[in-house]
Design an enzyme around this catalytic site. Structure first.
Site, PDB file in Angstrom:
ATOM      1  N   ASP A  62       0.837  -1.214   0.000  1.00  0.00           N
ATOM      2  CA  ASP A  62       0.000   0.000   0.000  1.00  0.00           C
ATOM      3  C   ASP A  62       0.867   1.257   0.000  1.00  0.00           C
ATOM      4  O   ASP A  62       0.410   2.338  -0.338  1.00  0.00           O
ATOM      5  CB  ASP A  62      -0.924  -0.011   1.231  1.00  0.00           C
ATOM      6  N   ASP A  87       8.929 -12.323  -3.824  1.00  0.00           N
ATOM      7  CA  ASP A  87       8.645 -12.937  -2.522  1.00  0.00           C
ATOM      8  C   ASP A  87       9.745 -12.507  -1.556  1.00  0.00           C
ATOM      9  O   ASP A  87      10.935 -12.792  -1.797  1.00  0.00           O
ATOM     10  CB  ASP A  87       8.636 -14.468  -2.702  1.00  0.00           C
ATOM     11  N   ASP A 137       6.295  -5.555   6.820  1.00  0.00           N
ATOM     12  CA  ASP A 137       4.933  -5.012   6.877  1.00  0.00           C
ATOM     13  C   ASP A 137       4.018  -6.003   6.159  1.00  0.00           C
ATOM     14  O   ASP A 137       3.533  -5.757   5.055  1.00  0.00           O
ATOM     15  CB  ASP A 137       4.951  -3.651   6.169  1.00  0.00           C
ATOM     16  N   SER A 138       3.837  -7.158   6.759  1.00  0.00           N
ATOM     17  CA  SER A 138       3.184  -8.267   6.057  1.00  0.00           C
ATOM     18  C   SER A 138       1.743  -8.460   6.517  1.00  0.00           C
ATOM     19  O   SER A 138       1.319  -7.929   7.547  1.00  0.00           O
ATOM     20  CB  SER A 138       3.959  -9.568   6.347  1.00  0.00           C
ATOM     21  N   THR A 139       1.049  -9.285   5.770  1.00  0.00           N
ATOM     22  CA  THR A 139      -0.249  -9.772   6.215  1.00  0.00           C
ATOM     23  C   THR A 139      -0.014 -10.755   7.370  1.00  0.00           C
ATOM     24  O   THR A 139       1.133 -11.075   7.696  1.00  0.00           O
ATOM     25  CB  THR A 139      -0.938 -10.498   5.039  1.00  0.00           C
ATOM     26  N   ASP A 140      -1.101 -11.254   7.947  1.00  0.00           N
ATOM     27  CA  ASP A 140      -0.972 -12.225   9.043  1.00  0.00           C
ATOM     28  C   ASP A 140      -0.341 -13.513   8.498  1.00  0.00           C
ATOM     29  O   ASP A 140      -0.409 -13.790   7.308  1.00  0.00           O
ATOM     30  CB  ASP A 140      -2.359 -12.527   9.634  1.00  0.00           C
TER      31      ASP A 140
END
Ligand code: SAM
Length: 279
Positions: free
Chosen positions: A86, A137, A155-158
């Site tokens: 984002d 990745d 700053d990753s997703t869960d």
């Protein structure tokens, strides 16, 4: 007809957010991506049904992920952000006048494309000449590098799907090698109220890769259970050694908030055992 986003935090608890309209929707190679306008939080990025960031409260998360580690480093010039498609964390990184290069490694180009189009207040810095957006990745990206960055921010997703590989000792050890001397690390490391075992496991994996590891908290309205955990780590630098604030335009981070964020409530201490005290 009313439209509501229902985000499940546990099987018996959800956050319900009233939605004005769906702005964009795409089933990407990695996840179900939606951008919606909400009445309470403005425009929001949703991935696989989980609120990632909203125009109204994103500054808290992005400032705390970026400015805690970057104000411990005396002169951060080259920063790596993993995830964060984002652009919010990159925007905060560039507030540091010392930063010469900021690399963003995001696995899903659709997140960068959609946020660039529909969430410019968050993605605005992605076009800065100091930024290089790499669609890759993050797990693979750090495998063949050494001594290249002053700071690595995750700053990753869960931890599920593509982000699972960003939560293990091998990845954290690779990150430790990628850091230059004096380098610092921080990651979003989940929420301690309803997921204490997960937070404990992640912290101890980071502790195996870094001699210094310290959890810190921030209060994020759209994240489950009020309190969100981050983890600072380094090969020697301590979280309390804070440089004078070198950025302008901050709305959550300050030197006082930095120091206070490491003061954990007693009910959480057992998650981090004695490391909290000796950190
Ligand atoms: N900045 C947001 C916030 O305020 O919480 C959240 C995170 S950002 C949208 C999470 C990003 O991590 C997603 O865009 C996702 O595609 C990315 N991601 C997940 N696994 C990844 C991996 N292995 N390598 C790089 N990016 C990854």
């Amino acid at each position: 007809m009313e439209l509501w986003l229902i985000e499940r935090h546990t099987d018996r608890l959800s956050l319900n957010v009233k939605v004005e309209k769906t702005v964009y929707r795409e089933k990407t190679r990695y996840q179900d991506l939606a951008i919606v306008d909400t009445y309470e939080f403005g425009r929001a990025l949703i991935l696989d049904g989980v609120i990632q960031t909203t125009e109204r409260d994103e500054f808290i998360y992005h400032e705390m992920l970026a400015h805690v580690p970057l104000h411990v480093h005396t002169n951060p010039e080259r920063v790596l952000v993993i995830g964060g498609g984002d652009g919010g964390t990159i925007r905060e990184v560039l507030r540091h006048p010392t930063v010469k290069e900021a690399h963003l490694v995001e696995i899903d180009e659709a997140v960068v494309r959609a946020c660039t189009t529909y969430m410019p207040s968050i993605s605005c810095a992605l076009s800065d000449p100091r930024v290089r957006v790499i669609i890759d990745d993050g797990v693979e990206f750090v495998k063949d590098k050494a001594g290249e960055y002053d700071a690595v921010l995750v700053d990753s997703t869960d931890p599920s799907g593509p982000s699972l590989g960003l939560f293990n000792v091998e990845f954290y050890s690779n990150v430790a090698r990628v850091l230059r001397d004096g380098g610092v690390f921080a990651a979003q490391t989940e929420q301690p109220f309803f997921e204490p075992d997960l937070v404990r496991r992640i912290f101890h994996m980071i502790s195996q890769a870094f001699p210094v590891a310290r959890p810190y908290l921030a209060t994020i309205p759209t994240y489950s259970s009020w309190s969100w955990c981050f983890t600072f780590a380094s090969k020697g630098e301590h979280a309390e050694n804070v440089m004078p604030t070198r950025c302008t335009g901050l709305r959550y981070y300050s030197r006082e908030v930095h120091l206070a964020s490491f003061a954990l409530p007693p009910f959480m201490h057992h998650l981090f055992e004695q490391d909290v005290a000796t950190g």
